[in-house]
Design a protein around this motif. Structure first.
Motif, PDB file in Angstrom:
ATOM      1  N   TYR A  54     -23.939 -54.709  51.381  1.00 55.81           N
ATOM      2  CA  TYR A  54     -23.394 -53.603  52.161  1.00 55.81           C
ATOM      3  C   TYR A  54     -23.423 -53.933  53.654  1.00 55.81           C
ATOM      4  O   TYR A  54     -24.142 -54.832  54.099  1.00 55.81           O
ATOM      5  N   TRP A  55     -22.641 -53.150  54.407  1.00 55.62           N
ATOM      6  CA  TRP A  55     -22.684 -53.187  55.869  1.00 55.62           C
ATOM      7  C   TRP A  55     -23.319 -51.911  56.396  1.00 55.62           C
ATOM      8  O   TRP A  55     -23.105 -50.834  55.830  1.00 55.62           O
ATOM      9  N   SER A  56     -24.041 -52.031  57.487  1.00 59.76           N
ATOM     10  CA  SER A  56     -24.751 -50.898  58.065  1.00 59.76           C
ATOM     11  C   SER A  56     -23.825 -49.737  58.402  1.00 59.76           C
ATOM     12  O   SER A  56     -24.188 -48.573  58.247  1.00 59.76           O
ATOM     13  N   SER A  78     -18.792 -50.023  56.179  1.00 61.10           N
ATOM     14  CA  SER A  78     -17.544 -50.734  55.905  1.00 61.10           C
ATOM     15  C   SER A  78     -17.593 -51.370  54.519  1.00 61.10           C
ATOM     16  O   SER A  78     -18.653 -51.767  54.036  1.00 61.10           O
ATOM     17  N   ARG A 122     -15.706 -58.762  59.694  1.00 61.92           N
ATOM     18  CA  ARG A 122     -14.681 -58.435  58.703  1.00 61.92           C
ATOM     19  C   ARG A 122     -13.717 -59.572  58.417  1.00 61.92           C
ATOM     20  O   ARG A 122     -12.945 -59.506  57.464  1.00 61.92           O
ATOM     21  N   GLY A 126     -25.232 -56.645  60.670  1.00 65.60           N
ATOM     22  CA  GLY A 126     -25.341 -55.389  59.926  1.00 65.60           C
ATOM     23  C   GLY A 126     -25.385 -55.526  58.418  1.00 65.60           C
ATOM     24  O   GLY A 126     -25.322 -54.531  57.704  1.00 65.60           O
ATOM     25  N   LEU A 127     -25.520 -56.742  57.913  1.00 63.95           N
ATOM     26  CA  LEU A 127     -25.493 -57.000  56.483  1.00 63.95           C
ATOM     27  C   LEU A 127     -26.844 -56.713  55.831  1.00 63.95           C
ATOM     28  O   LEU A 127     -27.890 -57.037  56.388  1.00 63.95           O
ATOM     29  N   THR A 177     -20.586 -55.703  62.343  1.00 67.40           N
ATOM     30  CA  THR A 177     -19.944 -55.958  61.060  1.00 67.40           C
ATOM     31  C   THR A 177     -18.933 -57.081  61.260  1.00 67.40           C
ATOM     32  O   THR A 177     -18.178 -57.064  62.229  1.00 67.40           O
ATOM     33  N   TRP A 215     -23.865 -66.741  56.706  1.00 64.71           N
ATOM     34  CA  TRP A 215     -24.885 -65.701  56.564  1.00 64.71           C
ATOM     35  C   TRP A 215     -26.019 -66.121  55.641  1.00 64.71           C
ATOM     36  O   TRP A 215     -25.805 -66.743  54.604  1.00 64.71           O
ATOM     37  N   PHE A 259     -17.322 -54.195  51.719  1.00 62.83           N
ATOM     38  CA  PHE A 259     -17.659 -55.619  51.752  1.00 62.83           C
ATOM     39  C   PHE A 259     -16.493 -56.394  51.142  1.00 62.83           C
ATOM     40  O   PHE A 259     -16.418 -56.585  49.931  1.00 62.83           O
TER      41      PHE A 259
END
Length: 322
Positions: A204-206, A209, A53, A77-78, A51, A241, A211
């Motif tokens: 989302y994050w896997s 967390s 951040r 993880g996105l 992730t 990304w 976003f």
């Protein structure tokens, strides 16, 4: 009584937040897996797919890839769920009709902001930023028998939606090629008006967390008819990304949270009738604390009571004599 106890317990959550400042460790895995397989691998071997951040973690990820000598794309993880919907909520027959302009790989999610849809005089559709000011198409009548109305005022998509709802029924839904051609008769070339099709970001994050930080590639990200897409980055993208089919097979980056234990002593004032060592009460206190940490967006912390030699967690203090 429980509420009176928790007023004191909340002190503990403030202390535990300090332990989250430990730097996460990133691990490059040079195996070509699809996104779901990579996620499973990371969860089994480490904590999860990485992730990102903030910009500092972007730099950390780039250093990890550079040290591994890998410059091409890797999974992070996105992921995003693509759910196009009509403004009027139509879900009946024809709700899935689309007429994207394939020559420009529409929808192409430029800069991660193209969430609303316009049409051209040729009847082909494009996804663009909802903040753009454009003319638009409303309808009156019913969903199954619409009468399209062209509005020559320029507004952003939310304002156009509000105007249509206040003066007609809603922004136009298009269920088939016949309706798409009918819309074209209502205006002249040179304008690309809003339709009622839009989607929420749904990013989302896997690891669950929030976003909050984004670093989208400033270019086209073709989405086509995909419903779930997953995130990649690379040194070539300078850490920005993109989104690809989750079935693509790529190396990936996992992260792991260093284990750091912190013991916090807690003093609570309660009524004599309250037994803080009651298993149910202790469990409820832990749950309240975990919920508080989640509200404060603190992750990676596991709370548990530390028992004494006799197995009890709390002991009564003797009152000091005046």
């Amino acid at each position: 009584m429980m509420e009176r106890i928790l007023l004191g317990v909340f002190f503990l959550s403030e202390c535990l937040i300090l332990s989250t400042s430990v730097l996460r460790q990133f691990y490059f895995v040079n195996q070509s897996l699809n996104w779901t397989e990579a996620q499973t691998y990371c969860r089994q071997k480490y904590t999860d797919l990485v992730t990102i951040r903030n910009s500092e973690e972007t730099n950390q990820l780039m250093n990890t890839l550079s040290s591994a000598g890998h410059s091409s794309e890797v999974w992070i993880g996105l992921f995003s769920e693509i759910d196009w919907r009509w403004s009027d909520g139509f879900t009946g027959s024809g709700a899935e009709y689309r007429n994207w302009r394939s020559e420009s790989n529409e929808p192409n999610f430029i800069s991660g902001k193209d969430l609303c849809v316009i049409t051209s005089i040729s009847g082909l559709w494009f996804d663009v930023k909802c903040s753009e000011k454009r003319q638009f198409i409303c309808y009156k009548g019913t969903q199954l028998d619409p009468n399209f109305v062209y509005v020559s005022q320029s507004m952003n998509w939310p304002s156009a939606q509000r105007f249509c709802r206040e003066n007609f029924v809603d922004l136009a839904s298009v269920r088939n090629e016949t309706e798409n051609q009918s819309i074209l008769k209502s205006w002249s070339s040179g304008h690309f008006p809003w339709l009622g099709l839009y989607r929420d970001p749904n990013v989302y994050w896997s690891d669950g967390s929030s976003f909050l930080f984004s670093n989208w590639y400033n270019g086209k990200i073709p989405l086509g008819s995909m419903r779930i897409v997953c995130g990649v980055t690379s040194i070539q993208l300078s850490g920005s990304w993109k989104l690809l089919s989750c079935e693509t097979r790529l190396p990936f980056v996992c992260y792991k949270l260093p284990v750091k234990k912190q013991v916090v002593k807690l003093r609570l004032k309660t009524e004599d009738s309250v037994d803080l060592n009651d298993p149910v009460l202790k469990e409820n206190i832990l749950k309240k604390l975990q919920d508080r940490l989640k509200e404060d967006e603190v992750s990676g912390i596991t709370l548990k009571w530390r028992g004494q030699l006799d197995g009890e967690v709390f002991r009564k203090e003797k009152l000091k004599e005046p």
